[in-house]
Design an enzyme around this catalytic site. Sequence first.
Site, mmCIF file in Angstrom:
data_model
loop_
_atom_site.group_PDB
_atom_site.id
_atom_site.type_symbol
_atom_site.label_atom_id
_atom_site.label_comp_id
_atom_site.label_asym_id
_atom_site.label_seq_id
_atom_site.Cartn_x
_atom_site.Cartn_y
_atom_site.Cartn_z
ATOM 1 N N THR A 15 0.822 -1.211 0.000
ATOM 2 C CA THR A 15 0.000 0.000 0.000
ATOM 3 C C THR A 15 0.854 1.259 0.000
ATOM 4 O OG1 THR A 15 -1.820 -1.121 1.063
ATOM 5 C CG2 THR A 15 -1.735 1.239 1.373
ATOM 6 N N TYR A 28 -8.485 0.998 -3.725
ATOM 7 C CA TYR A 28 -7.141 1.309 -4.200
ATOM 8 C C TYR A 28 -6.458 0.034 -4.620
ATOM 9 C CZ TYR A 28 -4.964 -0.500 0.030
ATOM 10 O OH TYR A 28 -4.542 -1.314 1.030
ATOM 11 N N SER A 61 1.038 -7.513 -0.386
ATOM 12 C CA SER A 61 1.762 -8.556 0.351
ATOM 13 C C SER A 61 0.896 -9.767 0.660
ATOM 14 C CB SER A 61 2.391 -7.989 1.617
ATOM 15 O OG SER A 61 1.421 -7.720 2.588
ATOM 16 N N THR A 94 1.705 -4.291 4.417
ATOM 17 C CA THR A 94 1.642 -4.575 5.856
ATOM 18 C C THR A 94 0.957 -5.903 6.194
ATOM 19 O OG1 THR A 94 -0.394 -3.275 6.039
ATOM 20 C CG2 THR A 94 1.672 -2.131 6.504
ATOM 21 N N ASP A 95 0.188 -6.465 5.240
ATOM 22 C CA ASP A 95 -0.588 -7.677 5.563
ATOM 23 C C ASP A 95 0.298 -8.824 6.048
ATOM 24 O OD1 ASP A 95 -2.890 -6.380 4.826
ATOM 25 O OD2 ASP A 95 -3.223 -7.520 2.976
ATOM 26 N N LYS A 167 0.465 -7.577 13.029
ATOM 27 C CA LYS A 167 -0.576 -6.666 12.542
ATOM 28 C C LYS A 167 -1.850 -6.969 13.311
ATOM 29 C CE LYS A 167 -2.646 -4.666 8.412
ATOM 30 N NZ LYS A 167 -2.752 -4.619 6.940
ATOM 31 N N GLU A 288 -2.778 -29.024 28.805
ATOM 32 C CA GLU A 288 -4.019 -29.816 28.673
ATOM 33 C C GLU A 288 -3.858 -30.925 27.646
ATOM 34 O OE1 GLU A 288 -7.969 -27.787 28.947
ATOM 35 O OE2 GLU A 288 -6.724 -25.987 28.736
#
Length: 331
Positions: A15, A28, A61, A94-95, A167, A288
Site C-alpha cells: 500500500t 485502491y 503482500s 503490511t498484511d 498486525k 491440557e
Amino acid sequence: MQPLRRLRLLATGGTIAGAQTGGDSRGYRAATLSIEALIAAVPQLAALAAIEVEQVAAIGSQDMDDTTWVALAIRTQAALDAPDIDGVVITHGTDTMEETAFFLNLVVRTAKPVILVGAMRPATAISADGPMNLYNAVAVAAHPAAGGRGVLVVANDEIHFAREIAKTNTTQIGTFDSGHRGLAGLVNAGRLHLYGPPVRRHTGASEFSVTGLPTLPRVDIVYAHAGMGRELIDAAVRAGARGLVIAGVGDGNLSMVAVAAATAAVRAGVAVVRSSRTGGGVVERNIEINDDELGFIAADELNPQKARVLLMLGLTRTHEAAELQQLFYRY
Ligand code: GLU
C-alpha cells in the site's frame, strides 16, 4: 562533514506504493507506484542517506510467497554483502510484513541495519502515512546503532523487532503491536530512541541462511474453533503438508477429534505445532494436551503465521519433534 551513509532500497510493492482507483477514497490498488516515485515524494531523504534502488517485486503482500521470500532474501543478502552498502530498507505491504520480517530475521547474515517499512494508507490518500514512514525507515537504516538488532520494522513512529511485531488492525495506522516484549524503539521525524536488544537469536547468530536453502516444505495453518472437526487437518496431510501449525483456541488447544487427526498426522510423518489464535501468551508443553505422548511441538511465543515460518525453515534441517521444539525455544 561525514559522508552520507549508503543504503539500498529494495521495493516489493504494498500500500505504501498504492494508488486509489477512483474518485472516492475507498478502493485502491497496492503496488502501483514505482520506487522512484515514492522516493521523489520525500525529497528530504537526500539529506539522510545516499540511496540506490532495486525493484524486487510489485505485489500486495497478500501475494507474498515462498519463492518471493527466497528471492528477496538473496537480494537482501547481496546488498548487505556489498562493502559500500551500510544498510537495507525494504518497502512491503503490511498484511504479511511480520512474516517476511521474521523470515529475513532468520536467514539473512549481517550486523548491518535491515528495515522493513510499509503504510496503511495508499500514497494518494489524504494524510498518507507512507512518506513519513519511509523517511523514518531511512533514518533508522542510516544509523549505525540500528545494526545488530535483527530485522526491524518501522511504521507509525515505532520501531519493532521482527519476532515481536504483529498486525492487529485491518485499517488503522497504529495497526502494529509488539505484545509482551514491547518495542525496539521510537523514531520521531528521523530521531531515534532505541530500547533493549532482541531476546532471541537472529541474523548473524541464526543457523539458517539463504545460501543453499532448499525448496521450502509445505506448512499449512489450521484455525481451531468451537465444534472443530478433523477434515481440514486430514485435507492438509492429503495435500502434501510436511508441517501443520494449529492456531489453537486458548493455550493452543483443539477438540478431541482434531487431536486425533493431528496425532494421525504425526504418525504419518507430519510435524504438528500448537500455537494460539488468542494473539498473546505462551503455548507451553503438556498443559491440557500431552505433547510428549502425542509428538506435538509447542509454539512457545510465536503466533501461528510466525510459527509457520520457523517450522518451514526447521523442516529443511530435521523432522525430529524434539529438535524442532528446541528451535521454538531458540528463535
Ligand atoms: N494488502 C495490502 C498489502 O499488504 C495492504 C496492506 C498495506 O500495505 O498496508 O500489500
